[in-house]
Design a protein around this motif. Structure first.
Motif, short mmCIF file in Angstrom:
data_model
loop_
_atom_site.label_atom_id
_atom_site.label_comp_id
_atom_site.label_asym_id
_atom_site.label_seq_id
_atom_site.Cartn_x
_atom_site.Cartn_y
_atom_site.Cartn_z
N ASP A 122 0.89 -1.34 -0.14
CA ASP A 122 -0.07 -0.01 0.17
C ASP A 122 0.86 1.09 0.01
O ASP A 122 0.23 2.21 -0.12
CB ASP A 122 -1.00 -0.12 1.36
N THR A 293 2.45 7.09 5.55
CA THR A 293 1.22 6.80 6.37
C THR A 293 0.02 6.32 5.69
O THR A 293 -0.82 7.30 5.35
CB THR A 293 0.92 8.15 7.20
N ASP A 295 -2.82 4.63 6.14
CA ASP A 295 -3.84 4.38 6.88
C ASP A 295 -4.35 5.49 7.22
O ASP A 295 -5.68 6.01 7.35
CB ASP A 295 -3.67 3.64 8.27
N SER A 298 -3.77 9.69 1.84
CA SER A 298 -3.50 9.17 0.43
C SER A 298 -2.48 9.74 -0.31
O SER A 298 -2.29 9.51 -1.61
CB SER A 298 -4.89 8.84 -0.18
#
Length: 370
Positions: A122, A293, A295, A298
Motif C-alpha cells: 500500500d 502513512t 492508513d 492517500s
C-alpha cells in the motif's frame, strides 16, 4: 578334601582348554576369511583389466556453436531474489577466440520477489520493473594447447538391471586421452534492471532521502526518510557497464569401445572457471513514490533516488560447463558483488541449461563427377 582338590584342578584346566579352543577356532575363521578376501581381491584385480578400441580422441574437433535454453536459474541478491528462465549461446572461433551471450528473466511476477512485494504494498506507487539481466562477451585465447591426460570413467553394462545397478559399486577405468587447455582474457558488456528493496540500503548508508508532494489544496509538503522504516520501501535500480577478466577452460572429446560387455567410454566435458571485474559507470536509482502513512493519508511523496548512494566496482568468481554433443545440457554458478546500491551488492546465481544444441556449422557435402 582330596576330591575337592581334584575337582578344582580339572575345572581350571578345562576352562583353560575351552579358552584355547575358542582362540584356535577364531584364528581358523580369520585365516579362512582372509584367504577368501585375498582370493576375491585377486579376482577383482583380474576383472579390472579392460582393453578398448579408441573411437576418437580430438579435443579440437568440437562443435563451434552451442545454443541452449535455461529452464531454471536462481539469483539471490541482498535487495531481490528471482528465479526464471533464459537463453545461453557460445561460439568458438577456431582456436583463438570465443564469444558468449546470455539473458535471464523471471517466470512471472511471483518469482520476482521485490517486484511482487512492491505491487502488493500500500506504500508503493508507480512502475515496478521486472528483473532483466543481459550479458555478452568476447574472449581472446592467450594460450590454447593440447596435453596428455587421463579420465576416470565408470564401467556400465546393459546386463546391469535396475536395482542391480543401483546397488552396485561401479568399477572405474582410468583411460588415457588428450586434453585441450585454454587460458583466456575477456571483455564484455552487462545490463540489468530490477525492483529493489531500498529501506535497508538507506538505513545501512545512514543517508536522508527527501520527498515532496502536493496536497489537494495545492500546498507543497515534504517528508524525509532516514533509517529503516517499519514498512519496506521499494524502487527501481538499473545499471550497465563492462566486465573485464579471464579464466581457464579444459576440453575433452574422447570415446572408446571396450572389448568386453561394457558400454562406450565417453568423456566430452567442457569445463570453465572464471574471474571478472565489474565496472559500471552508470548505476541509477530511479525516483520512487512512497506513502509513509497509508492508513491516515492517500498522499504519495516523490523521493529523489539519486540521494541514495551507489557503487560502480564489483566482481565475481564462477564455474560453468557443458558437453560436446548435438543435444546435451550445461550448468553454471557464480558468486560475487554486483554494482548497485552501496553496501547491498552481494549476490549468488546458479543455472541449468537444457536442452543445449551444438553444431559444427559445417553443411558442406562433397561431390565427385562420375
Amino acid at each position: 578334601m582330596y576330591f575337592i582338590t581334584i575337582f578344582t584342578f580339572v575345572k581350571n584346566n578345562l576352562n583353560k582348554n575351552v579358552r584355547f579352543a575358542k582362540f584356535l577356532l577364531l584364528t581358523i575363521i580369520l585365516g579362512i576369511s582372509g584367504y577368501a578376501a585375498e582370493a576375491q581381491f585377486r579376482r577383482s584385480e583380474a576383472n579390472k583389466t579392460v582393453t578398448f578400441e579408441e573411437l576418437y580422441n580430438d579435443p579440437y574437433d568440437i562443435n563451434k556453436l552451442f545454443i541452449g535454453i535455461t529452464p531454471l536459474y536462481g539469483d539471490i541478491h541482498v535487495t531481490n531474489i528471482t528465479s526464471g528462465f533464459g537463453l545461453d549461446a557460445t561460439y568458438y572461433q577456431n582456436d583463438f577466440m570465443h564469444f558468449k551471450a546470455s539473458a535471464r528473466v523471471p517466470y512471472f511476477s511471483g518469482s520476482d520477489f521485490a517486484r511482487n512485494a512492491a505491487n502488493k504494498s500500500d506504500n508503493f506507487d508507480g512502475r515496478a520493473r521486472s528483473f532483466l539481466y543481459i550479458e555478452a562477451s568476447a574472449s581472446y585465447h592467450i594460450w590454447d594447447k593440447e596435453q596428455e591426460s587421463k579420465s576416470k570413467i565408470a564401467l556400465y553394462s546393459k546386463n546391469y538391471k535396475g536395482a542391480q545397478w543401483a546397488a552396485k559399486v561401479p568399477q572405474v577405468a582410468e583411460i588415457p586421452n588428450k586434453r585441450r587447455e585454454i587460458l583466456f582474457a575477456r571483455l564484455g558488456g552487462v545490463y540489468y534492471e530490477t525492483t529493489s528493496e531500498l529501506s535497508r540500503a538507506i538505513a545501512a548508508q545512514g543517508v536522508e532521502v527527501t520527498g515532496t508532494a502536493t496536497t489537494e489544496g495545492g500546498a507543497e509538503i515534504s517528508n524525509t526518510i532516514s533509517g529503516e522504516t517499519e514498512d519496506a520501501i521499494f524502487g527501481n535500480v538499473l545499471g550497465y557497464g563492462v566486465s573485464v577478466g579471464g579464466g581457464l577452460t579444459w576440453m575433452k572429446n574422447f570415446a572408446a569401445k571396450p572389448d568386453k560387455t561394457y558400454e562406450e567410454l565417453v568423456d566430452d566435458h567442457v569445463l570453465t572457471t572464471f574471474l571478472d571485474l565489474f565496472i559500471f559507470p552508470v548505476v541509477t536509482v530511479e525516483d520512487f513514490f512512497y506513502n509513509p502513512t497509508p492508513d491516515a493519508s492517500s498522499v504519495f511523496y516523490k523521493y529523489d533516488g539519486s540521494q541514495i548512494n551507489t557503487f560502480m566496482f564489483g566482481g565475481r568468481l564462477g564455474i560453468e560447463g557443458h558437453f560436446n554433443r548435438t543435444l546435451g545440457w550445461g550448468y553454471g554458478a557464480e558468486l560475487g558483488v554486483r554494482p548497485g546500491l552501496e553496501k547491498r551488492g552481494f549476490y549468488g546465481m546458479i543455472k541449468i541449461i537444457f536442452p543445449l544444441y551444438g553444431t559444427k556449422l559445417d553443411y558442406k557435402v562433397e561431390a565427385f563427377g562420375r
